[in-house]
Design a protein around this motif. Structure first.
Motif, PDB file in Angstrom:
ATOM      1  N   ALA A  14       0.638  -1.163   0.105  1.00  0.00           N
ATOM      2  CA  ALA A  14      -0.031   0.027   0.117  1.00  0.00           C
ATOM      3  C   ALA A  14       0.943   1.312   0.068  1.00  0.00           C
ATOM      4  O   ALA A  14       0.550   2.267  -0.860  1.00  0.00           O
ATOM      5  N   ALA A  15       2.164   1.239   0.860  1.00  0.00           N
ATOM      6  CA  ALA A  15       2.766   2.294   0.751  1.00  0.00           C
ATOM      7  C   ALA A  15       3.425   2.627  -0.555  1.00  0.00           C
ATOM      8  O   ALA A  15       3.668   3.712  -1.014  1.00  0.00           O
ATOM      9  N   MET A  16       3.830   1.418  -1.407  1.00  0.00           N
ATOM     10  CA  MET A  16       4.542   1.582  -2.692  1.00  0.00           C
ATOM     11  C   MET A  16       3.408   2.269  -3.747  1.00  0.00           C
ATOM     12  O   MET A  16       3.739   3.021  -4.334  1.00  0.00           O
ATOM     13  N   PHE A  17       2.150   1.738  -3.558  1.00  0.00           N
ATOM     14  CA  PHE A  17       0.996   2.134  -4.263  1.00  0.00           C
ATOM     15  C   PHE A  17       0.821   3.654  -4.388  1.00  0.00           C
ATOM     16  O   PHE A  17       0.772   4.397  -5.080  1.00  0.00           O
ATOM     17  N   SER A  18       1.055   4.099  -2.770  1.00  0.00           N
ATOM     18  CA  SER A  18       0.628   5.479  -2.704  1.00  0.00           C
ATOM     19  C   SER A  18       2.053   6.531  -3.204  1.00  0.00           C
ATOM     20  O   SER A  18       1.549   7.658  -3.238  1.00  0.00           O
ATOM     21  N   CYS A  19       3.251   5.686  -3.599  1.00  0.00           N
ATOM     22  CA  CYS A  19       4.397   6.739  -4.051  1.00  0.00           C
ATOM     23  C   CYS A  19       4.282   6.848  -5.507  1.00  0.00           C
ATOM     24  O   CYS A  19       4.957   7.432  -6.351  1.00  0.00           O
ATOM     25  N   PHE A  20       3.313   5.986  -6.053  1.00  0.00           N
ATOM     26  CA  PHE A  20       3.248   6.175  -7.619  1.00  0.00           C
ATOM     27  C   PHE A  20       1.945   6.657  -8.004  1.00  0.00           C
ATOM     28  O   PHE A  20       0.979   6.212  -7.432  1.00  0.00           O
ATOM     29  N   PRO A  21       1.867   7.151  -9.112  1.00  0.00           N
ATOM     30  CA  PRO A  21       0.279   7.805  -9.638  1.00  0.00           C
ATOM     31  C   PRO A  21      -0.426   6.429  -9.933  1.00  0.00           C
ATOM     32  O   PRO A  21      -0.005   5.503 -10.451  1.00  0.00           O
ATOM     33  N   GLN A  22      -1.896   6.599  -9.452  1.00  0.00           N
ATOM     34  CA  GLN A  22      -2.719   5.667  -9.805  1.00  0.00           C
ATOM     35  C   GLN A  22      -4.180   6.378 -10.335  1.00  0.00           C
ATOM     36  O   GLN A  22      -4.363   7.293 -10.237  1.00  0.00           O
ATOM     37  N   SER A  23      -4.493   5.623 -11.098  1.00  0.00           N
ATOM     38  CA  SER A  23      -5.841   5.781 -11.872  1.00  0.00           C
ATOM     39  C   SER A  23      -6.921   5.868 -10.808  1.00  0.00           C
ATOM     40  O   SER A  23      -6.994   5.085  -9.915  1.00  0.00           O
ATOM     41  N   ALA A  24      -7.720   6.971 -11.038  1.00  0.00           N
ATOM     42  CA  ALA A  24      -8.928   6.967 -10.164  1.00  0.00           C
ATOM     43  C   ALA A  24     -10.073   5.765 -10.229  1.00  0.00           C
ATOM     44  O   ALA A  24     -10.674   5.287  -9.254  1.00  0.00           O
ATOM     45  N   LEU A  25      -9.758   4.737 -11.306  1.00  0.00           N
ATOM     46  CA  LEU A  25     -10.446   3.717 -11.523  1.00  0.00           C
ATOM     47  C   LEU A  25     -10.021   2.539 -10.949  1.00  0.00           C
ATOM     48  O   LEU A  25     -10.514   1.300 -10.921  1.00  0.00           O
ATOM     49  N   THR A  26      -8.745   2.578 -10.429  1.00  0.00           N
ATOM     50  CA  THR A  26      -7.981   1.213  -9.872  1.00  0.00           C
ATOM     51  C   THR A  26      -8.656   0.833  -8.604  1.00  0.00           C
ATOM     52  O   THR A  26      -9.037   1.776  -7.703  1.00  0.00           O
ATOM     53  N   ASP A  27      -8.976  -0.301  -8.796  1.00  0.00           N
ATOM     54  CA  ASP A  27      -9.490  -1.050  -7.530  1.00  0.00           C
ATOM     55  C   ASP A  27      -8.353  -1.506  -6.508  1.00  0.00           C
ATOM     56  O   ASP A  27      -7.755  -2.642  -7.009  1.00  0.00           O
ATOM     57  N   VAL A  28      -7.996  -0.873  -5.526  1.00  0.00           N
ATOM     58  CA  VAL A  28      -6.716  -0.806  -5.083  1.00  0.00           C
ATOM     59  C   VAL A  28      -6.671  -2.502  -4.115  1.00  0.00           C
ATOM     60  O   VAL A  28      -5.809  -2.988  -3.959  1.00  0.00           O
ATOM     61  N   GLU A  29      -8.003  -2.893  -3.744  1.00  0.00           N
ATOM     62  CA  GLU A  29      -8.283  -3.931  -3.058  1.00  0.00           C
ATOM     63  C   GLU A  29      -7.835  -5.180  -3.921  1.00  0.00           C
ATOM     64  O   GLU A  29      -7.146  -6.038  -3.437  1.00  0.00           O
ATOM     65  N   MET A  30      -8.170  -5.246  -5.134  1.00  0.00           N
ATOM     66  CA  MET A  30      -7.936  -6.072  -6.282  1.00  0.00           C
ATOM     67  C   MET A  30      -6.642  -6.068  -6.751  1.00  0.00           C
ATOM     68  O   MET A  30      -5.809  -7.443  -6.712  1.00  0.00           O
ATOM     69  N   GLN A  31      -5.915  -4.928  -6.670  1.00  0.00           N
ATOM     70  CA  GLN A  31      -4.713  -4.702  -7.158  1.00  0.00           C
ATOM     71  C   GLN A  31      -3.548  -5.456  -5.954  1.00  0.00           C
ATOM     72  O   GLN A  31      -2.868  -6.214  -5.991  1.00  0.00           O
ATOM     73  N   LEU A  32      -4.057  -5.355  -4.638  1.00  0.00           N
ATOM     74  CA  LEU A  32      -3.224  -5.810  -3.451  1.00  0.00           C
ATOM     75  C   LEU A  32      -3.401  -7.392  -3.277  1.00  0.00           C
ATOM     76  O   LEU A  32      -2.506  -7.910  -3.056  1.00  0.00           O
TER      77      LEU A  32
END
Length: 123
Positions: A14-32
């Motif tokens: 989650a910390a890594m994801f917050s360091c890079f741009p993410q699409s507003a459509l990204t499902d963070v839970e599925m990505q994790l």
């Protein structure tokens, strides 16, 4: 990984994801879930070291402006494991330094000391 290690891995991802741009459509839970599935057999320390290298821009694969794919992360995690194992072997005295031994061999061959070529030249 243990349950506690999975929780720490989730926080590190989650910390890594917050360091890079993410699409507003990204499902963070599925990505994790996808990343956790990909790295489930890894050591937590190797994962943390790989994430740190990506965040610092030290990994040369891919575009450093974007979050690495799960495959890129797995490759770097394996690299960290290999490095850890090599350092452990070196610390235990099981692996000699390739630079040092190669340099000694080259010096011996060049100077003609201590090898069959040196003895052949002397004859």
């Amino acid at each position: 990984m243990t349950t506690a290690e999975l929780q720490q891995a989730t926080k590190a991802l989650a910390a890594m994801f917050s360091c890079f741009p993410q699409s507003a459509l990204t499902d963070v839970e599925m990505q994790l879930r996808g990343y956790l599935g990909a790295i489930r057999d890894a050591e937590l320390g190797d994962l943390q070291a790989a994430i740190q290298r990506f965040v610092r821009g030290e990994v040369r694969s891919g575009n450093a402006q974007f979050c690495p794919s799960s495959a890129q992360l797995c490759i770097e995690v394996r690299e960290r494991r290999v490095m850890r194992e090599l350092l452990a072997r070196r610390g235990a005295g099981l692996v000699s330094s390739p630079v040092r031994s190669g340099g000694q061999v080259a010096r011996r061959s060049r100077d003609g000391e201590g090898d069959a070529l040196g003895h052949a030249r002397a004859d």
